[in-house]
Motif scaffolding. Sequence first.
Motif, mmCIF file in Angstrom:
data_model
loop_
_atom_site.group_PDB
_atom_site.id
_atom_site.type_symbol
_atom_site.label_atom_id
_atom_site.label_comp_id
_atom_site.label_asym_id
_atom_site.label_seq_id
_atom_site.Cartn_x
_atom_site.Cartn_y
_atom_site.Cartn_z
ATOM 1 N N ALA A 76 -2.856 2.821 -9.886
ATOM 2 C CA ALA A 76 -3.860 3.031 -8.849
ATOM 3 C C ALA A 76 -4.903 1.924 -8.867
ATOM 4 O O ALA A 76 -5.290 1.388 -7.821
ATOM 5 C CB ALA A 76 -4.531 4.392 -9.030
ATOM 6 N N LEU A 77 -5.347 1.564 -10.055
ATOM 7 C CA LEU A 77 -6.375 0.527 -10.165
ATOM 8 C C LEU A 77 -5.777 -0.870 -10.026
ATOM 9 O O LEU A 77 -6.411 -1.771 -9.464
ATOM 10 C CB LEU A 77 -7.110 0.678 -11.495
ATOM 11 C CG LEU A 77 -7.870 2.016 -11.650
ATOM 12 C CD1 LEU A 77 -8.545 2.089 -13.014
ATOM 13 C CD2 LEU A 77 -8.892 2.210 -10.527
ATOM 14 N N GLY A 78 -4.555 -1.060 -10.521
ATOM 15 C CA GLY A 78 -3.900 -2.357 -10.386
ATOM 16 C C GLY A 78 -3.585 -2.688 -8.934
ATOM 17 O O GLY A 78 -3.767 -3.829 -8.487
ATOM 18 N N MET A 79 -3.113 -1.706 -8.175
ATOM 19 C CA MET A 79 -2.857 -1.925 -6.751
ATOM 20 C C MET A 79 -4.163 -2.142 -5.998
ATOM 21 O O MET A 79 -4.245 -3.003 -5.105
ATOM 22 C CB MET A 79 -2.086 -0.745 -6.168
ATOM 23 C CG MET A 79 -0.655 -0.634 -6.661
ATOM 24 S SD MET A 79 0.230 0.741 -5.862
ATOM 25 C CE MET A 79 1.774 0.697 -6.779
ATOM 26 N N ALA A 81 0.834 -1.207 0.000
ATOM 27 C CA ALA A 81 0.000 0.000 0.000
ATOM 28 C C ALA A 81 0.868 1.255 0.000
ATOM 29 O O ALA A 81 0.492 2.276 -0.590
ATOM 30 C CB ALA A 81 -0.922 -0.004 1.216
ATOM 31 N N ASP A 82 2.025 1.197 0.634
ATOM 32 C CA ASP A 82 2.946 2.335 0.667
ATOM 33 C C ASP A 82 3.270 2.833 -0.742
ATOM 34 O O ASP A 82 3.430 4.038 -0.964
ATOM 35 C CB ASP A 82 4.260 1.948 1.343
ATOM 36 C CG ASP A 82 4.082 1.213 2.657
ATOM 37 O OD1 ASP A 82 3.342 0.204 2.693
ATOM 38 O OD2 ASP A 82 4.707 1.613 3.657
ATOM 39 N N ASP A 83 3.383 1.888 -1.678
ATOM 40 C CA ASP A 83 3.825 2.249 -3.017
ATOM 41 C C ASP A 83 2.753 2.927 -3.851
ATOM 42 O O ASP A 83 3.038 3.446 -4.927
ATOM 43 C CB ASP A 83 4.381 1.018 -3.734
ATOM 44 C CG ASP A 83 5.691 0.559 -3.109
ATOM 45 O OD1 ASP A 83 6.348 1.394 -2.443
ATOM 46 O OD2 ASP A 83 6.049 -0.620 -3.257
ATOM 47 N N PHE A 84 1.529 2.939 -3.349
ATOM 48 C CA PHE A 84 0.524 3.815 -3.926
ATOM 49 C C PHE A 84 1.084 5.236 -3.949
ATOM 50 O O PHE A 84 1.046 5.921 -4.966
ATOM 51 C CB PHE A 84 -0.739 3.786 -3.056
ATOM 52 C CG PHE A 84 -1.985 3.381 -3.772
ATOM 53 C CD1 PHE A 84 -2.659 4.283 -4.565
ATOM 54 C CD2 PHE A 84 -2.505 2.105 -3.624
ATOM 55 C CE1 PHE A 84 -3.834 3.930 -5.204
ATOM 56 C CE2 PHE A 84 -3.672 1.734 -4.255
ATOM 57 C CZ PHE A 84 -4.347 2.651 -5.047
ATOM 58 N N GLY A 117 -0.554 2.539 6.119
ATOM 59 C CA GLY A 117 -0.563 1.898 4.808
ATOM 60 C C GLY A 117 -1.767 2.331 3.990
ATOM 61 O O GLY A 117 -1.653 2.726 2.828
ATOM 62 N N MET A 118 -2.956 2.294 4.606
ATOM 63 C CA MET A 118 -4.136 2.739 3.878
ATOM 64 C C MET A 118 -4.111 4.242 3.674
ATOM 65 O O MET A 118 -4.628 4.747 2.669
ATOM 66 C CB MET A 118 -5.412 2.325 4.609
ATOM 67 C CG MET A 118 -6.653 2.737 3.832
ATOM 68 S SD MET A 118 -8.153 1.898 4.317
ATOM 69 C CE MET A 118 -9.306 2.679 3.177
ATOM 70 N N GLY A 119 -3.496 4.966 4.604
ATOM 71 C CA GLY A 119 -3.372 6.411 4.424
ATOM 72 C C GLY A 119 -2.663 6.775 3.146
ATOM 73 O O GLY A 119 -3.071 7.696 2.418
ATOM 74 N N VAL A 136 -5.174 6.632 0.006
ATOM 75 C CA VAL A 136 -6.181 7.677 -0.224
ATOM 76 C C VAL A 136 -5.530 9.013 -0.555
ATOM 77 O O VAL A 136 -6.059 9.788 -1.370
ATOM 78 C CB VAL A 136 -7.159 7.795 0.960
ATOM 79 C CG1 VAL A 136 -8.019 6.541 1.046
ATOM 80 C CG2 VAL A 136 -6.451 8.057 2.289
ATOM 81 N N VAL A 137 -4.374 9.307 0.045
ATOM 82 C CA VAL A 137 -3.663 10.538 -0.318
ATOM 83 C C VAL A 137 -3.218 10.461 -1.772
ATOM 84 O O VAL A 137 -3.342 11.434 -2.529
ATOM 85 C CB VAL A 137 -2.466 10.776 0.622
ATOM 86 C CG1 VAL A 137 -1.638 11.968 0.138
ATOM 87 C CG2 VAL A 137 -2.940 11.026 2.043
#
Length: 462
Positions: free
Chosen positions: A255-258, A225-228, A289-291, A294-295
Amino acid sequence: MTLHKIAVVVLSFALGAASALAEGPYRNRDAKNPRDLGEGTYPVPYQRPTVPEITEALGRVRDYLDRVSPLRIEDRATGKEITDFSSPVKTARVDDGKAGNGIISYEMGVVYSGMLYAAKVTGDTRFADFVERRFTFIAQHLPYFRAVEAKFGYQRGDFFKAIAPRSLDDSGAMCTAVVRARLAGVGPDLQSVIDTWADWIAHKQFRLSDGTLAREHPQAQSVWADDFYMGVPALAELGHLTGERKWFDDAVQNALGMSARLYDSSTGLYTHGWSANNPDAPHFYWGRGMGWTVVAMCDLLDVLPADHPRREAVLAQLRAALRGVAQYQSGSGFWHQMIDRNDSFLETSGTAMFTYAIAHAINQGWISPVVYGPIAQAGWAALSTKIDWAGRVEGSVVATNYAGDQVYYYNRPVHFAALQGYGPMLLAGAEIIKLMQNPAFEIRFEGRTYDYVPVKGAAAPR
């Protein structure tokens, strides 16, 4: 109580903000009489924040980071400052200061973005000056560290992340910040460094077969999730800078693949990691991680062309994620370290990210202020208690790996030196200022709660 403790409490009140050293219980200053409070008091300030209060708190954070981040090159073998740059020293490095902040890192990348945003929202150029001084320092000393590499080869340290990056952590968040500074006219020309980071992200970072950015360690073919945040905003800003559609397409695909691998529709949350070798592994819903997710989606939507064919898909995903995380906000206004686990500790950096993303989505008109406005406001009320009198951000968890058990996540330390909390705090505060000034709605305190009431015909600020 000792005289020292008394002085600390008095100073924190004089600064006009609730210090982590002087926490509640708090009463609501918006209540017309004590009965409006019900039968008790609140663990955080359940009240509408004021723009001067927020601005002052952000200024304290800026000034603290300025104090503990010296612009100085030293010999790590001796600890002595290097002032003669005519001859490369193998052990040269940037003095990382009292808090170990350094100058080039993913944490500082978020800080720089937060400073630039705070400058834009408040009009206070001292936030942008913080960035300009450090980017000028980078530009001035980059030739020296290139000479160090030419003579001695790759060395560990801040400048080598700009010369020869080896990961998304080395490149993504910094690339995002430097592009934003360039577009805002802040600091010197660092296009050569942007090109180095862009090349790593586009061509050298490990990816899955469908192009999704991934890692090979500690779990092979893993998506974090960090790599978003480490990947998507940089790709989006490169599209913003160059106007080339390929960058936007790559950002959206990631974004959609992750999301396809990390988002759990049954909970509305993102799990911290996913591995191609163990796709059915248990889910662990780590707050920061989820933060990051969304950012990053907010950052992408901010610059993604309105006519992009997959824009609505990204927007729908952001709305689903914000709806999911909003349901897990604690009664204090914070979110937990493990979002879905109320017995895990309340954590600052994730709370700041959720507060920013919710407030930003409201201000952009993506989600309803009626539904989400009080949630963002409560998030900032909680965060305001974690900026102490000196400007330190308390309660953020330190760097955290993608792990396979809850015990690891539950027992990660928190510390004011965890720089991961500072950039999100700057972003959250700046966005809450915009929320408080948003003419699209009125904020009313009625029935012992806050109502965000739309104003007909009013347009939200952009």
